[in-house]
Enzyme design. Structure first.
Site, PDB file in Angstrom:
ATOM      1  N   PHE A 152      -1.997  -7.664  -8.586  1.00 45.58           N
ATOM      2  CA  PHE A 152      -3.058  -8.683  -8.507  1.00 45.58           C
ATOM      3  C   PHE A 152      -3.502  -9.164  -9.889  1.00 45.58           C
ATOM      4  CE2 PHE A 152      -6.886  -6.539 -10.102  1.00 45.58           C
ATOM      5  CZ  PHE A 152      -6.385  -5.255 -10.269  1.00 45.58           C
ATOM      6  N   HIS A 161      -0.591  -0.407  -9.761  1.00 46.01           N
ATOM      7  CA  HIS A 161      -1.330  -1.358  -8.911  1.00 46.01           C
ATOM      8  C   HIS A 161      -1.802  -2.563  -9.739  1.00 46.01           C
ATOM      9  CE1 HIS A 161      -3.558  -1.450  -4.839  1.00 46.01           C
ATOM     10  NE2 HIS A 161      -3.421  -2.685  -5.296  1.00 46.01           N
ATOM     11  N   GLN A 162      -0.839  -3.224 -10.361  1.00 47.55           N
ATOM     12  CA  GLN A 162      -1.190  -4.372 -11.198  1.00 47.55           C
ATOM     13  C   GLN A 162      -0.697  -5.694 -10.618  1.00 47.55           C
ATOM     14  OE1 GLN A 162       1.480  -3.074 -14.703  1.00 47.55           O
ATOM     15  NE2 GLN A 162       1.687  -5.278 -14.770  1.00 47.55           N
ATOM     16  N   ARG A 165       0.866  -1.183   0.000  1.00 46.07           N
ATOM     17  CA  ARG A 165       0.000   0.000   0.000  1.00 46.07           C
ATOM     18  C   ARG A 165       0.901   1.230   0.000  1.00 46.07           C
ATOM     19  NH1 ARG A 165      -3.294  -2.852  -1.562  1.00 46.07           N
ATOM     20  NH2 ARG A 165      -5.397  -3.299  -0.767  1.00 46.07           N
ATOM     21  N   GLU A 194      -2.646   7.314  -5.144  1.00 43.26           N
ATOM     22  CA  GLU A 194      -2.920   6.616  -6.397  1.00 43.26           C
ATOM     23  C   GLU A 194      -4.364   6.729  -6.861  1.00 43.26           C
ATOM     24  OE1 GLU A 194      -1.787   2.541  -5.224  1.00 43.26           O
ATOM     25  OE2 GLU A 194      -3.884   1.985  -5.489  1.00 43.26           O
ATOM     26  N   ASP A 223       4.417  -0.477  -6.931  1.00 45.45           N
ATOM     27  CA  ASP A 223       3.171  -0.851  -7.600  1.00 45.45           C
ATOM     28  C   ASP A 223       2.000  -0.111  -6.957  1.00 45.45           C
ATOM     29  OD1 ASP A 223       1.657  -2.415  -9.491  1.00 45.45           O
ATOM     30  OD2 ASP A 223       0.924  -3.607  -7.797  1.00 45.45           O
TER      31      ASP A 223
HETATM   32  P1  NAI Z   1      -1.581 -11.232   5.150  1.00 44.73           P
HETATM   33  O1  NAI Z   1      -2.602 -10.721   6.104  1.00 44.73           O
HETATM   34  O2  NAI Z   1      -1.577 -12.680   4.798  1.00 44.73           O
HETATM   35  O3  NAI Z   1      -0.111 -10.865   5.687  1.00 44.73           O
HETATM   36  C1  NAI Z   1       0.227  -9.630   6.204  1.00 44.73           C
HETATM   37  C2  NAI Z   1       1.393  -9.832   7.178  1.00 44.73           C
HETATM   38  O4  NAI Z   1       1.799  -8.546   7.647  1.00 44.73           O
HETATM   39  C3  NAI Z   1       0.998 -10.672   8.404  1.00 44.73           C
HETATM   40  O5  NAI Z   1       1.953 -11.686   8.606  1.00 44.73           O
HETATM   41  C4  NAI Z   1       1.010  -9.653   9.538  1.00 44.73           C
HETATM   42  O6  NAI Z   1       1.379 -10.212  10.794  1.00 44.73           O
HETATM   43  C5  NAI Z   1       2.046  -8.667   9.044  1.00 44.73           C
HETATM   44  N1  NAI Z   1       1.974  -7.391   9.731  1.00 44.73           N
HETATM   45  C6  NAI Z   1       0.866  -6.729  10.181  1.00 44.73           C
HETATM   46  N2  NAI Z   1       1.215  -5.610  10.824  1.00 44.73           N
HETATM   47  C7  NAI Z   1       2.582  -5.557  10.779  1.00 44.73           C
HETATM   48  C8  NAI Z   1       3.527  -4.652  11.297  1.00 44.73           C
HETATM   49  N3  NAI Z   1       3.154  -3.586  12.003  1.00 44.73           N
HETATM   50  N4  NAI Z   1       4.829  -4.896  11.068  1.00 44.73           N
HETATM   51  C9  NAI Z   1       5.219  -6.007  10.374  1.00 44.73           C
HETATM   52  N5  NAI Z   1       4.354  -6.919   9.878  1.00 44.73           N
HETATM   53  C10 NAI Z   1       3.057  -6.687  10.079  1.00 44.73           C
HETATM   54  O7  NAI Z   1      -1.731 -10.328   3.851  1.00 44.73           O
HETATM   55  P2  NAI Z   1      -1.265 -10.664   2.363  1.00 44.73           P
HETATM   56  O8  NAI Z   1      -2.342 -11.382   1.654  1.00 44.73           O
HETATM   57  O9  NAI Z   1       0.097 -11.250   2.388  1.00 44.73           O
HETATM   58  O10 NAI Z   1      -1.209  -9.192   1.732  1.00 44.73           O
HETATM   59  C11 NAI Z   1      -0.284  -8.231   2.190  1.00 44.73           C
HETATM   60  C12 NAI Z   1      -0.654  -6.886   1.612  1.00 44.73           C
HETATM   61  O11 NAI Z   1      -0.453  -6.897   0.195  1.00 44.73           O
HETATM   62  C13 NAI Z   1      -2.127  -6.496   1.752  1.00 44.73           C
HETATM   63  O12 NAI Z   1      -2.401  -5.920   3.016  1.00 44.73           O
HETATM   64  C14 NAI Z   1      -2.310  -5.500   0.649  1.00 44.73           C
HETATM   65  O13 NAI Z   1      -2.032  -4.215   1.168  1.00 44.73           O
HETATM   66  C15 NAI Z   1      -1.240  -5.868  -0.378  1.00 44.73           C
HETATM   67  N6  NAI Z   1      -1.804  -6.355  -1.631  1.00 44.73           N
HETATM   68  C16 NAI Z   1      -1.413  -5.737  -2.789  1.00 44.73           C
HETATM   69  C17 NAI Z   1      -1.915  -6.152  -4.001  1.00 44.73           C
HETATM   70  C18 NAI Z   1      -1.482  -5.536  -5.304  1.00 44.73           C
HETATM   71  O14 NAI Z   1      -2.161  -5.729  -6.327  1.00 44.73           O
HETATM   72  N7  NAI Z   1      -0.376  -4.805  -5.343  1.00 44.73           N
HETATM   73  C19 NAI Z   1      -2.914  -7.233  -4.070  1.00 44.73           C
HETATM   74  C20 NAI Z   1      -3.187  -7.861  -2.799  1.00 44.73           C
HETATM   75  C21 NAI Z   1      -2.672  -7.409  -1.636  1.00 44.73           C
END
Ligand code: NAI
Length: 327
Positions: free
Chosen positions: A296, A293-294, A232, A261, A256
């Site tokens: 996904f 933001h691609q 993000r 954005e 990304d």
């Molecule tokens: P997830 O929930 O499986 O993993 C997130 C990890 O971050 C968890 O292990 C959590 O403990 C950790 N975390 C939370 N707060 C933290 C902190 N303060 N310091 C360090 N670690 C911390 O989420 P997932 O599926 O791996 O997605 C991660 C992020 O990717 C999403 O939140 C989203 O923002 C982003 N994303 C981006 C996409 C894109 O198209 N560029 C598509 C999908 C997700």
């Protein structure tokens, strides 16, 4: 259920129309905000994406329109005021995982492109310029990669980087035992920042992680570090990153996602005068690569997003247990 879909593009329609649902879907190209919220009149649910603004004003307006369900067709929910959704009695569901590979592999694409400069080589060769000047890269093998956030996407990303022969360091609130068993070394954030040649962000945007990359954290990084953000935009203080780039502290920046954005991404603005001076400055650096933001955006992920979103809506209508409930 009649559902208003906001911020829809042709590919959203294509994938959602593949999985014919019993629900009545009304597609709107407009993003959801205080000005457009009334488009949902007559619906019982809405479907929103990453840059739709579900703040207090929008959620109160949705409540007045009789909206019971917000189905997010994304994983992150930092764009939803959760307390306000609760107060207004609106249920929020999301698609928590739809292909961690898609985003992790895109992070790798940014790394390889920035490193080996394939985007520049492509243009050069097409223009008959076969020179290798200034295309020097570095071996990923043996480099140290720091991963901040080792959930679903971070875990896949760690595996990919280990496959390249990198030494993988991690920082998370909780260590992922699968990764520990595979030799990923969890360290305090400061040590990860100090030791990594490449840093990739895979944590969600929360109050704790907002601007986790700022002037102070950048100052702890190695000279010439590569910084990758597919998570993000507001994880990085962009002005501080620009200062880091100007000073040469940040050697490569792959983004990304970008804090502002929503005014830019997912739209063709090629004939517009872009008013955002910060992104224009960012894009002027030869060592910055921005994609819109691609992460996904793969067949597999889009199919999964459509199926899980419709399943979430079905479960809500049936009064079943909502596995993907946010609130
Ligand atoms: P997830 O929930 O499986 O993993 C997130 C990890 O971050 C968890 O292990 C959590 O403990 C950790 N975390 C939370 N707060 C933290 C902190 N303060 N310091 C360090 N670690 C911390 O989420 P997932 O599926 O791996 O997605 C991660 C992020 O990717 C999403 O939140 C989203 O923002 C982003 N994303 C981006 C996409 C894109 O198209 N560029 C598509 C999908 C997700």
């Amino acid at each position: 259920m009649k559902i208003a879909f906001f911020s829809t593009k042709s590919y959203d329609r294509e994938f959602f129309d593949r999985y014919v649902s019993t629900h009545e879907i009304i597609y709107f190209e407009a993003p959801l905000n205080a000005q457009t919220v009334n488009l949902a009149a007559g619906c019982e649910g809405i479907c929103a994406f990453v840059n739709d603004k579900l703040n207090t004003a929008v959620l109160s307006a949705l409540k007045k329109l009789g909206i019971q369900l917000v189905a997010l067709r994304c994983a992150g929910f930092n764009n939803v005021n959760i307390e306000s959704a609760k107060t207004n009695g609106i249920t929020v569901v999301r698609v928590p995982a739809y292909s961690p590979y898609a985003v992790a592999e895109h992070a790798l694409a940014l790394i390889l492109t920035l490193n080996r400069k394939t985007h520049k080589a492509y243009n050069r060769v097409r223009e008959g310029n076969f020179s290798l000047d200034r295309l020097t890269g570095f071996d990923l093998h043996g480099k140290t990669v720091g991963v901040i956030g080792t959930g679903k996407i971070g875990e896949v990303f760690c595996g990919i980087m280990q496959g390249f022969g990198c030494n993988v360091l991690a920082f998370d609130l909780m260590a992922n035992p699968t990764l520990v068993a595979k030799g990923v070394n969890y360290l305090p954030l400061i040590e990860l920042l100090e030791q990594s040649d490449i840093i990739s962000l895979h944590c969600p945007l929360t109050e704790q992680t907002r601007y986790i990359i700022n002037e102070h954290s950048i100052s702890m990084m190695k000279e010439g570090v590569m910084l990758i953000n597919t998570s993000r935009g507001a994880l990085i203080d962009t002005s501080d990153a620009i200062d880091g780039l100007k000073a040469g502290k940040i050697g490569y920046l792959g983004l990304d996602v970008y804090e502002q954005e929503e005014k830019l991404f997912f739209n063709d603005l090629s004939e517009n005068i872009i008013q955002d001076d910060i992104i224009m400055r960012l894009m002027s650096f030869p060592n910055v690569l921005v994609t819109a933001h691609q992460g996904f955006f793969t067949e597999e992920a889009l199919s999964q997003i459509a199926q899980v979103t419709l399943t979430n809506i079905d479960a809500f209508v049936a009064g079943a247990v909502l596995e993907n409930k946010v609130v």
